[in-house]
Design a protein around this motif. Structure first.
Motif, mmCIF file in Angstrom:
data_model
loop_
_atom_site.group_PDB
_atom_site.id
_atom_site.type_symbol
_atom_site.label_atom_id
_atom_site.label_comp_id
_atom_site.label_asym_id
_atom_site.label_seq_id
_atom_site.Cartn_x
_atom_site.Cartn_y
_atom_site.Cartn_z
ATOM 1 N N VAL A 175 31.962 43.475 36.862
ATOM 2 C CA VAL A 175 32.404 44.839 36.269
ATOM 3 C C VAL A 175 33.365 44.980 35.509
ATOM 4 O O VAL A 175 34.277 43.747 35.240
ATOM 5 N N LYS A 176 33.522 45.929 34.933
ATOM 6 C CA LYS A 176 34.905 46.166 33.932
ATOM 7 C C LYS A 176 35.938 46.884 34.852
ATOM 8 O O LYS A 176 35.819 47.900 35.328
ATOM 9 N N ALA A 177 37.217 46.293 34.795
ATOM 10 C CA ALA A 177 38.297 46.762 35.423
ATOM 11 C C ALA A 177 39.432 46.032 34.907
ATOM 12 O O ALA A 177 39.259 45.327 33.918
ATOM 13 N N ASP A 178 40.599 46.637 35.138
ATOM 14 C CA ASP A 178 41.951 46.294 34.597
ATOM 15 C C ASP A 178 42.156 44.812 35.556
ATOM 16 O O ASP A 178 42.511 45.052 36.664
ATOM 17 N N VAL A 179 42.092 43.815 34.848
ATOM 18 C CA VAL A 179 42.111 42.706 35.563
ATOM 19 C C VAL A 179 43.610 42.443 36.350
ATOM 20 O O VAL A 179 43.514 41.897 37.412
ATOM 21 N N SER A 180 44.533 42.584 35.623
ATOM 22 C CA SER A 180 45.940 42.270 36.188
ATOM 23 C C SER A 180 45.994 43.139 37.489
ATOM 24 O O SER A 180 46.465 42.781 38.570
ATOM 25 N N TRP A 181 45.690 44.530 37.486
ATOM 26 C CA TRP A 181 45.950 45.252 38.514
ATOM 27 C C TRP A 181 44.747 44.859 39.877
ATOM 28 O O TRP A 181 45.297 45.041 40.887
ATOM 29 N N THR A 182 43.617 44.605 39.411
ATOM 30 C CA THR A 182 42.670 44.126 40.259
ATOM 31 C C THR A 182 43.048 42.775 41.196
ATOM 32 O O THR A 182 43.089 42.790 42.465
ATOM 33 N N LYS A 183 43.633 42.114 40.346
ATOM 34 C CA LYS A 183 44.293 40.761 40.932
ATOM 35 C C LYS A 183 45.528 41.204 41.800
ATOM 36 O O LYS A 183 45.608 40.666 43.037
ATOM 37 N N ILE A 204 51.801 50.100 46.647
ATOM 38 C CA ILE A 204 51.322 49.780 45.397
ATOM 39 C C ILE A 204 50.036 50.055 45.337
ATOM 40 O O ILE A 204 49.364 50.482 44.223
ATOM 41 N N VAL A 205 49.539 49.431 46.294
ATOM 42 C CA VAL A 205 47.835 49.284 46.167
ATOM 43 C C VAL A 205 47.391 50.582 46.433
ATOM 44 O O VAL A 205 46.531 50.913 45.455
ATOM 45 N N ARG A 206 47.820 51.556 47.153
ATOM 46 C CA ARG A 206 47.305 52.939 47.450
ATOM 47 C C ARG A 206 47.504 53.573 46.196
ATOM 48 O O ARG A 206 46.662 54.558 45.643
ATOM 49 N N GLU A 207 48.862 53.575 45.679
ATOM 50 C CA GLU A 207 49.155 54.401 44.185
ATOM 51 C C GLU A 207 48.381 54.120 43.285
ATOM 52 O O GLU A 207 47.667 54.916 42.382
ATOM 53 N N TYR A 208 47.986 52.629 42.909
ATOM 54 C CA TYR A 208 46.959 52.476 41.771
ATOM 55 C C TYR A 208 45.679 52.855 42.263
ATOM 56 O O TYR A 208 45.052 53.608 41.197
ATOM 57 N N LEU A 209 44.992 52.662 43.386
ATOM 58 C CA LEU A 209 43.849 53.221 43.627
ATOM 59 C C LEU A 209 43.570 54.719 43.307
ATOM 60 O O LEU A 209 42.748 55.066 42.979
ATOM 61 N N CYS A 221 37.236 50.756 44.905
ATOM 62 C CA CYS A 221 37.715 50.626 43.527
ATOM 63 C C CYS A 221 36.838 51.011 42.340
ATOM 64 O O CYS A 221 35.537 50.434 42.201
ATOM 65 N N PRO A 222 36.903 52.207 41.565
ATOM 66 C CA PRO A 222 36.038 52.448 40.645
ATOM 67 C C PRO A 222 35.758 51.607 39.399
ATOM 68 O O PRO A 222 36.997 51.164 38.744
ATOM 69 N N CYS A 223 34.609 51.016 38.987
ATOM 70 C CA CYS A 223 34.804 50.048 37.793
ATOM 71 C C CYS A 223 33.683 50.558 36.802
ATOM 72 O O CYS A 223 32.798 51.412 37.124
ATOM 73 N N GLY A 224 33.622 49.991 35.793
ATOM 74 C CA GLY A 224 32.635 50.082 34.584
ATOM 75 C C GLY A 224 31.754 49.065 34.734
ATOM 76 O O GLY A 224 31.781 48.259 35.396
ATOM 77 N N VAL A 225 30.553 49.503 33.987
ATOM 78 C CA VAL A 225 29.406 48.504 33.998
ATOM 79 C C VAL A 225 29.625 47.872 32.564
ATOM 80 O O VAL A 225 29.350 48.250 31.475
ATOM 81 N N PRO A 226 29.387 46.640 32.743
ATOM 82 C CA PRO A 226 29.777 45.680 31.436
ATOM 83 C C PRO A 226 28.413 45.637 30.921
ATOM 84 O O PRO A 226 27.287 45.797 31.486
ATOM 85 N N THR A 227 28.465 45.266 29.624
ATOM 86 C CA THR A 227 27.180 44.954 28.745
ATOM 87 C C THR A 227 26.630 43.587 28.966
ATOM 88 O O THR A 227 27.396 42.805 29.413
#
Length: 212
Positions: free
Chosen positions: A32-40, A118-123, A146-152
């Motif tokens: 999925v497409k997501a912010d890697v740093s924040w997802t981690k 922090i988790v709640r605020e980001y989500l 967690c909403p994410c984008g669809v990768p090509t």
């Protein structure tokens, strides 16, 4: 890749306490497409919190697709532990900054009470959410949407190719390296952050508080 990296950082802490750390990830929709740093950060905060409050048994991380449209995927991340659990009053205080479930927990386990906030605020910022179900003496389950984008297909292929390439710990020439001081009173978080940063080639020092 994100789940694998986070598990590499948290598994040592779990095994150090004699806990199991199980992972359930679907065969499909692994990318999925997501912010890697924040997802981690979300995964690290939830897992380290579960490890901290669990003394026997273990933790199960489940990542699955909750909803999919043409351009977006909502991923459901569930972290279930067999730890101390909470009652309704403790759950109600859980996501406030600098607040632990109760005073005795703060004195025994340490921590600032910021991780879940922090988790709640980001989500919330990206249109997601987090909920908790808990039973005193039985355990706690956190569920994050967690909403994410669809990768090509090309993006999927690029990620798959990177997984096959073995590199040394990530001291890359195009990345600025730093001497980093971590001020954190929770030992589990200290270990996770140290491992994460040292893997990128940074020099890390630990302090338990501002005085130290």
């Amino acid at each position: 890749v994100v789940v694998r990296d986070v598990l590499a950082m948290t598994d040592v802490s779990a095994r150090g306490k004699g806990l199991y750390l199980k992972v359930e990830v679907p065969d499909e929709d692994r990318y999925v497409k997501a912010d890697v740093s924040w997802t981690k950060q979300v995964l690290i905060n939830l897992l380290s919190n579960a490890i901290k409050f669990t003394s026997e048994g273990g933790i199960t991380l489940t990542v699955e697709m909750a909803e999919k449209t043409g351009s977006s995927i909502t991923m459901k991340i569930t972290v279930a532990d067999t730890g101390i659990g909470m009652d309704e009053e403790e759950v109600a205080r859980l996501f406030h900054p600098f607040v632990q479930a109760n005073a005795s927990i703060s004195s025994k386990y340490g921590g600032t009470g910021l991780g879940l906030h922090i988790v709640r605020e980001y989500l919330a910022r990206i249109g997601g959410s987090i909920s908790v179900a808990s039973e005193k003496g039985v355990g706690t389950t956190f569920t994050a949407l967690c909403p994410c984008g669809v990768p090509t297909e090309e993006e999927k292929a690029q990620v798959a190719a990177k997984k096959k390439v073995k590199t040394r710990p990530r001291a890359r020439s195009n990345v600025a390296l730093h001497n980093i001081l971590i001020v954190e009173d929770n030992v589990i978080n200290q270990k996770i952050l140290r491992r994460f940063l040292e893997r990128d080639g940074h020099q890390v020092r630990i302090a338990n508080d501002g005085i130290e």
